[in-house]
Design a protein around this motif. Structure first.
Motif, PDB file in Angstrom:
ATOM      1  N   SER A  80      -6.280   8.651   8.566  1.00  0.00           N
ATOM      2  CA  SER A  80      -6.964   7.897   7.289  1.00  0.00           C
ATOM      3  C   SER A  80      -8.193   8.687   7.101  1.00  0.00           C
ATOM      4  O   SER A  80      -8.613   8.776   5.917  1.00  0.00           O
ATOM      5  CB  SER A  80      -7.217   6.504   7.883  1.00  0.00           C
ATOM      6  N   LEU A  81      -8.546   9.568   8.011  1.00  0.00           N
ATOM      7  CA  LEU A  81     -10.068  10.434   7.631  1.00  0.00           C
ATOM      8  C   LEU A  81      -9.545  11.493   6.866  1.00  0.00           C
ATOM      9  O   LEU A  81     -10.569  12.027   6.212  1.00  0.00           O
ATOM     10  CB  LEU A  81     -10.568  10.654   8.994  1.00  0.00           C
ATOM     11  N   VAL A  82      -8.748  12.355   7.126  1.00  0.00           N
ATOM     12  CA  VAL A  82      -8.352  13.770   6.778  1.00  0.00           C
ATOM     13  C   VAL A  82      -7.845  13.467   5.457  1.00  0.00           C
ATOM     14  O   VAL A  82      -7.651  14.666   4.686  1.00  0.00           O
ATOM     15  CB  VAL A  82      -7.332  14.439   7.665  1.00  0.00           C
ATOM     16  N   GLY A  83      -7.500  12.390   4.838  1.00  0.00           N
ATOM     17  CA  GLY A  83      -7.172  12.482   3.234  1.00  0.00           C
ATOM     18  C   GLY A  83      -5.518  12.666   3.508  1.00  0.00           C
ATOM     19  O   GLY A  83      -5.135  13.406   2.548  1.00  0.00           O
ATOM     20  N   ARG A  84      -4.840  11.958   4.200  1.00  0.00           N
ATOM     21  CA  ARG A  84      -3.258  12.271   4.231  1.00  0.00           C
ATOM     22  C   ARG A  84      -2.706  11.608   2.862  1.00  0.00           C
ATOM     23  O   ARG A  84      -2.982  10.553   2.483  1.00  0.00           O
ATOM     24  CB  ARG A  84      -2.720  11.689   5.375  1.00  0.00           C
ATOM     25  N   SER A  85      -1.572  12.253   2.338  1.00  0.00           N
ATOM     26  CA  SER A  85      -1.066  11.855   1.247  1.00  0.00           C
ATOM     27  C   SER A  85      -0.005  10.506   1.373  1.00  0.00           C
ATOM     28  O   SER A  85       0.225  10.275   2.474  1.00  0.00           O
ATOM     29  CB  SER A  85      -0.173  12.905   0.722  1.00  0.00           C
ATOM     30  N   ALA A  86      -0.120   9.691   0.243  1.00  0.00           N
ATOM     31  CA  ALA A  86       0.570   8.574   0.317  1.00  0.00           C
ATOM     32  C   ALA A  86       2.068   8.835   0.397  1.00  0.00           C
ATOM     33  O   ALA A  86       2.480  10.041   0.313  1.00  0.00           O
ATOM     34  CB  ALA A  86       0.380   7.630  -0.957  1.00  0.00           C
ATOM     35  N   THR A  87       2.940   8.046   0.703  1.00  0.00           N
ATOM     36  CA  THR A  87       4.273   7.995   0.733  1.00  0.00           C
ATOM     37  C   THR A  87       4.790   8.199  -0.614  1.00  0.00           C
ATOM     38  O   THR A  87       4.362   7.876  -1.620  1.00  0.00           O
ATOM     39  CB  THR A  87       5.138   6.772   1.170  1.00  0.00           C
ATOM     40  N   PRO A  88       6.180   9.014  -0.653  1.00  0.00           N
ATOM     41  CA  PRO A  88       6.609   9.180  -1.990  1.00  0.00           C
ATOM     42  C   PRO A  88       6.763   7.930  -2.842  1.00  0.00           C
ATOM     43  O   PRO A  88       6.993   7.909  -3.896  1.00  0.00           O
ATOM     44  CB  PRO A  88       8.064  10.071  -1.662  1.00  0.00           C
ATOM     45  N   GLU A  89       7.248   6.642  -1.920  1.00  0.00           N
ATOM     46  CA  GLU A  89       7.512   5.677  -2.878  1.00  0.00           C
ATOM     47  C   GLU A  89       6.347   4.963  -3.615  1.00  0.00           C
ATOM     48  O   GLU A  89       6.563   4.449  -4.667  1.00  0.00           O
ATOM     49  CB  GLU A  89       8.231   4.371  -1.714  1.00  0.00           C
ATOM     50  N   PHE A  90       5.247   5.086  -2.755  1.00  0.00           N
ATOM     51  CA  PHE A  90       3.928   4.412  -3.422  1.00  0.00           C
ATOM     52  C   PHE A  90       3.606   5.691  -4.620  1.00  0.00           C
ATOM     53  O   PHE A  90       3.256   5.073  -5.532  1.00  0.00           O
ATOM     54  CB  PHE A  90       2.650   4.803  -2.415  1.00  0.00           C
ATOM     55  N   GLN A 120       5.848   7.231  -6.344  1.00  0.00           N
ATOM     56  CA  GLN A 120       6.913   6.730  -7.526  1.00  0.00           C
ATOM     57  C   GLN A 120       6.278   5.575  -8.599  1.00  0.00           C
ATOM     58  O   GLN A 120       6.280   5.462  -9.717  1.00  0.00           O
ATOM     59  CB  GLN A 120       8.146   6.405  -6.967  1.00  0.00           C
ATOM     60  N   LYS A 121       5.749   4.623  -7.622  1.00  0.00           N
ATOM     61  CA  LYS A 121       5.137   3.420  -8.235  1.00  0.00           C
ATOM     62  C   LYS A 121       3.947   3.700  -9.151  1.00  0.00           C
ATOM     63  O   LYS A 121       3.876   3.080 -10.374  1.00  0.00           O
ATOM     64  CB  LYS A 121       4.806   2.330  -7.109  1.00  0.00           C
ATOM     65  N   LEU A 122       3.008   4.500  -8.879  1.00  0.00           N
ATOM     66  CA  LEU A 122       1.844   4.960  -9.664  1.00  0.00           C
ATOM     67  C   LEU A 122       2.546   5.630 -10.806  1.00  0.00           C
ATOM     68  O   LEU A 122       1.826   5.367 -11.918  1.00  0.00           O
ATOM     69  CB  LEU A 122       1.207   5.808  -8.642  1.00  0.00           C
ATOM     70  N   THR A 123       3.373   6.563 -10.627  1.00  0.00           N
ATOM     71  CA  THR A 123       3.800   7.212 -11.926  1.00  0.00           C
ATOM     72  C   THR A 123       4.597   6.417 -12.724  1.00  0.00           C
ATOM     73  O   THR A 123       4.383   6.622 -14.071  1.00  0.00           O
ATOM     74  CB  THR A 123       5.100   8.415 -11.290  1.00  0.00           C
ATOM     75  N   TYR A 124       5.353   5.608 -12.526  1.00  0.00           N
ATOM     76  CA  TYR A 124       5.856   4.471 -13.132  1.00  0.00           C
ATOM     77  C   TYR A 124       4.888   3.769 -14.045  1.00  0.00           C
ATOM     78  O   TYR A 124       4.936   3.568 -15.173  1.00  0.00           O
ATOM     79  CB  TYR A 124       6.783   3.637 -12.221  1.00  0.00           C
ATOM     80  N   LEU A 125       3.758   3.281 -13.538  1.00  0.00           N
ATOM     81  CA  LEU A 125       2.835   2.560 -14.109  1.00  0.00           C
ATOM     82  C   LEU A 125       2.002   3.393 -14.955  1.00  0.00           C
ATOM     83  O   LEU A 125       1.743   2.871 -16.048  1.00  0.00           O
ATOM     84  CB  LEU A 125       1.622   2.152 -12.978  1.00  0.00           C
ATOM     85  N   CYS A 126       1.761   4.552 -14.720  1.00  0.00           N
ATOM     86  CA  CYS A 126       1.068   5.589 -15.598  1.00  0.00           C
ATOM     87  C   CYS A 126       1.868   5.693 -16.851  1.00  0.00           C
ATOM     88  O   CYS A 126       1.212   5.845 -17.887  1.00  0.00           O
ATOM     89  CB  CYS A 126       0.505   6.885 -14.952  1.00  0.00           C
ATOM     90  N   TRP A 127       3.188   6.091 -16.572  1.00  0.00           N
ATOM     91  CA  TRP A 127       3.754   6.301 -18.017  1.00  0.00           C
ATOM     92  C   TRP A 127       4.248   4.951 -19.120  1.00  0.00           C
ATOM     93  O   TRP A 127       4.185   5.165 -19.950  1.00  0.00           O
ATOM     94  CB  TRP A 127       5.370   6.767 -17.516  1.00  0.00           C
ATOM     95  N   ASN A 128       4.322   3.909 -18.374  1.00  0.00           N
ATOM     96  CA  ASN A 128       4.326   2.880 -19.012  1.00  0.00           C
ATOM     97  C   ASN A 128       2.967   2.373 -19.460  1.00  0.00           C
ATOM     98  O   ASN A 128       2.906   1.201 -20.053  1.00  0.00           O
ATOM     99  CB  ASN A 128       4.993   1.670 -18.126  1.00  0.00           C
ATOM    100  N   HIS A 129       2.008   2.746 -19.280  1.00  0.00           N
ATOM    101  CA  HIS A 129       0.737   2.467 -19.726  1.00  0.00           C
ATOM    102  C   HIS A 129       0.267   2.511 -21.245  1.00  0.00           C
ATOM    103  O   HIS A 129      -0.039   1.380 -21.733  1.00  0.00           O
ATOM    104  CB  HIS A 129      -0.381   3.297 -19.049  1.00  0.00           C
ATOM    105  N   ASP A 154       0.885  14.991 -15.812  1.00  0.00           N
ATOM    106  CA  ASP A 154       0.505  16.204 -15.213  1.00  0.00           C
ATOM    107  C   ASP A 154       0.625  16.028 -13.464  1.00  0.00           C
ATOM    108  O   ASP A 154       1.363  16.768 -12.833  1.00  0.00           O
ATOM    109  CB  ASP A 154      -0.480  16.999 -15.741  1.00  0.00           C
ATOM    110  N   THR A 155      -0.314  15.371 -13.062  1.00  0.00           N
ATOM    111  CA  THR A 155      -0.514  15.185 -11.712  1.00  0.00           C
ATOM    112  C   THR A 155      -0.470  13.685 -11.146  1.00  0.00           C
ATOM    113  O   THR A 155      -1.476  12.879 -12.088  1.00  0.00           O
ATOM    114  CB  THR A 155      -1.566  15.920 -11.219  1.00  0.00           C
ATOM    115  N   VAL A 156       0.048  13.502 -10.114  1.00  0.00           N
ATOM    116  CA  VAL A 156      -0.410  12.065  -9.459  1.00  0.00           C
ATOM    117  C   VAL A 156      -0.521  12.207  -8.129  1.00  0.00           C
ATOM    118  O   VAL A 156       0.348  12.713  -7.252  1.00  0.00           O
ATOM    119  CB  VAL A 156       0.890  11.212  -9.630  1.00  0.00           C
ATOM    120  N   ARG A 157      -2.013  11.870  -7.513  1.00  0.00           N
ATOM    121  CA  ARG A 157      -2.122  12.132  -6.088  1.00  0.00           C
ATOM    122  C   ARG A 157      -2.773  10.621  -5.662  1.00  0.00           C
ATOM    123  O   ARG A 157      -3.510  10.188  -6.374  1.00  0.00           O
ATOM    124  CB  ARG A 157      -3.076  13.394  -6.011  1.00  0.00           C
ATOM    125  N   ALA A 158      -2.363  10.666  -4.364  1.00  0.00           N
ATOM    126  CA  ALA A 158      -3.039   9.406  -3.676  1.00  0.00           C
ATOM    127  C   ALA A 158      -3.031   9.775  -2.037  1.00  0.00           C
ATOM    128  O   ALA A 158      -2.235  10.479  -1.660  1.00  0.00           O
ATOM    129  CB  ALA A 158      -2.259   8.338  -3.957  1.00  0.00           C
TER     130      ALA A 158
END
Length: 392
Positions: free
Chosen positions: A295-305, A307-316, A324-328
């Protein structure tokens, strides 16, 4: 001419067609429905060995798809309503009061029971009881650290800490775990010295034995009741308290059994029990350290999460041409999110800014996200804005 009797039906049809055209640019999974599968019969020997068969792999795959659709439906709700449905204010306040009561009861019980176990350690002199008392000290101090870091995170200072103090909690746990690992190592060394040296055999008088048994059994019973009580909540902190209480039940039983066996069978069982408990404590906190390091070193979120963010951004918004990019990545117990969206190059700045700001606010409504950053662009063929640094 339009028949007045059917005018209402015609208006509704036109509105439905207009709404369908409005939603046509969105990704839509409404046509997919969850299929209820019948329970598979037990597989006997495979179940005993824990081996996954072909049917289990397929079932796991479909379960993942069902969860993905549920996440997408949640994002559709956020897009349509502008908020995530939840409990009423009164229900949230009632649940919060119950959770606070459970945490306070756990902290008070940890303090009282720790004092009782210290007394039992002094009366018995058992290394196994002392190791069990060390585990209770872990519970007590970890609760204090959780309280202190939560208090520190609530006292915001936007000038000295512009992005908040979410990392205070994992940092405090890392420092605390290091100290506790050192104490556990000291108990192991003392137990090894007791095994190697030719000291007197461990023994308890009848009065000492009665005190130790009464105290340890009482502590175990109270802890068991707290396990049942805290497991009735869904709050993660209260569930963590329930897990700590359960571990304390295990260490109490092992410590008491080791002390009694050393008193009636062989004296070396007591330091061996202390070593087992110390190793168990070090292992438990080592796993906690690894979780908080991630949690301190900035590990990436799971692929499922993601996916959820990408879906939300496209339907916004329908003006979004590309994502272009989705990072968490982790920031303490929550995520920082970076999103790059591509808008038409001829779009006015005011309109583009409003689309990006609305997406940022929508992303920050998700409970897992601490802060979201939305970058606007007009093309996506360029190299990443933040190139990875390479050692030369």
């Amino acid at each position: 001419m339009v028949d007045p009797a059917n005018s209402g039906e015609g208006v509704e049809l036109l509105l439905a067609e207009s709404g369908e055209r409005e939603r046509s640019w969105r990704l839509n999974f409404d046509g997919y429905r969850r299929v209820e599968h019948q329970d598979t019969p037990p597989r006997g020997f495979q179940d005993c060995l824990g081996v996954l068969g072909t049917g289990d792999v397929v079932a796991e795959y479909y379960q993942q798809q069902v969860e993905m659709l549920e996440h997408f439906n949640e994002m559709d709700t956020l897009t349509d309503r502008g908020f995530l449905p939840g409990l009423s204010k009164e229900e949230r306040e009632r649940i919060a009061k119950s959770e606070t009561l459970a945490i306070r009861l756990s902290n008070i019980a940890n303090m009282v029971l720790f004092a009782a176990k210290v007394y039992a350690s002094v009366r018995s002199g058992s290394l196994a009881i002392i190791a069990s008392t060390l585990d209770s000290l872990l519970d007590l101090l970890s609760g204090f650290i959780l309280w202190f870091t939560a208090f520190s995170m609530q006292t915001q200072n936007p000038y000295q800490y512009p992005i908040g103090k979410r990392r205070m909690q994992p940092l405090g746990i890392l420092v605390f775990a290091s100290v506790m690992a050192t104490l556990g190592l000291q108990i192991i060394l003392e137990s090894m010295r007791s095994l190697i040296s030719n000291e007197d055999q461990f023994s308890l008088t009848k009065e000492q034995e009665r005190w130790v048994v009464d105290i340890m059994l009482s502590v175990t019973l109270v802890k068991l009741m707290l396990v049942v009580y805290c497991r009735s909540f869904t709050n993660e902190i209260v569930k963590a308290y329930a897990q700590d209480h359960f571990f304390d039940v295990i260490t109490n039983v092992i410590g008491l059994v080791a002390a009694l066996l050393a008193n009636y069978v062989e004296g070396w069982i007591d330091p061996v029990g202390a070593i087992i408990l110390a190793l168990y404590t070090i292992r438990t906190w080592s796993m906690t350290v690894l979780e908080n390091v991630n949690s301190l070193v900035g590990r990436s979120a799971t692929p499922e999460f993601l996916q959820k963010l990408t879906y939300l951004c496209w339907n916004h918004h329908k003006a979004i041409r590309h994502i272009d990019t989705v990072r968490a990545y982790t920031f303490g117990s929550h995520y920082f999110v970076e999103v790059d969206i591509v808008l038409p190059s001829e779009m006015p700045l005011r309109e583009a800014h409003d689309i990006g700001e609305a997406l940022q606010e929508k992303l920050e409504q998700l409970p897992e996200i601490e802060r979201a950053f939305v970058h606007l662009d007009y093309e996506f063929t360029h190299r990443p804005e933040h190139a990875q640094a390479h050692d030369t």
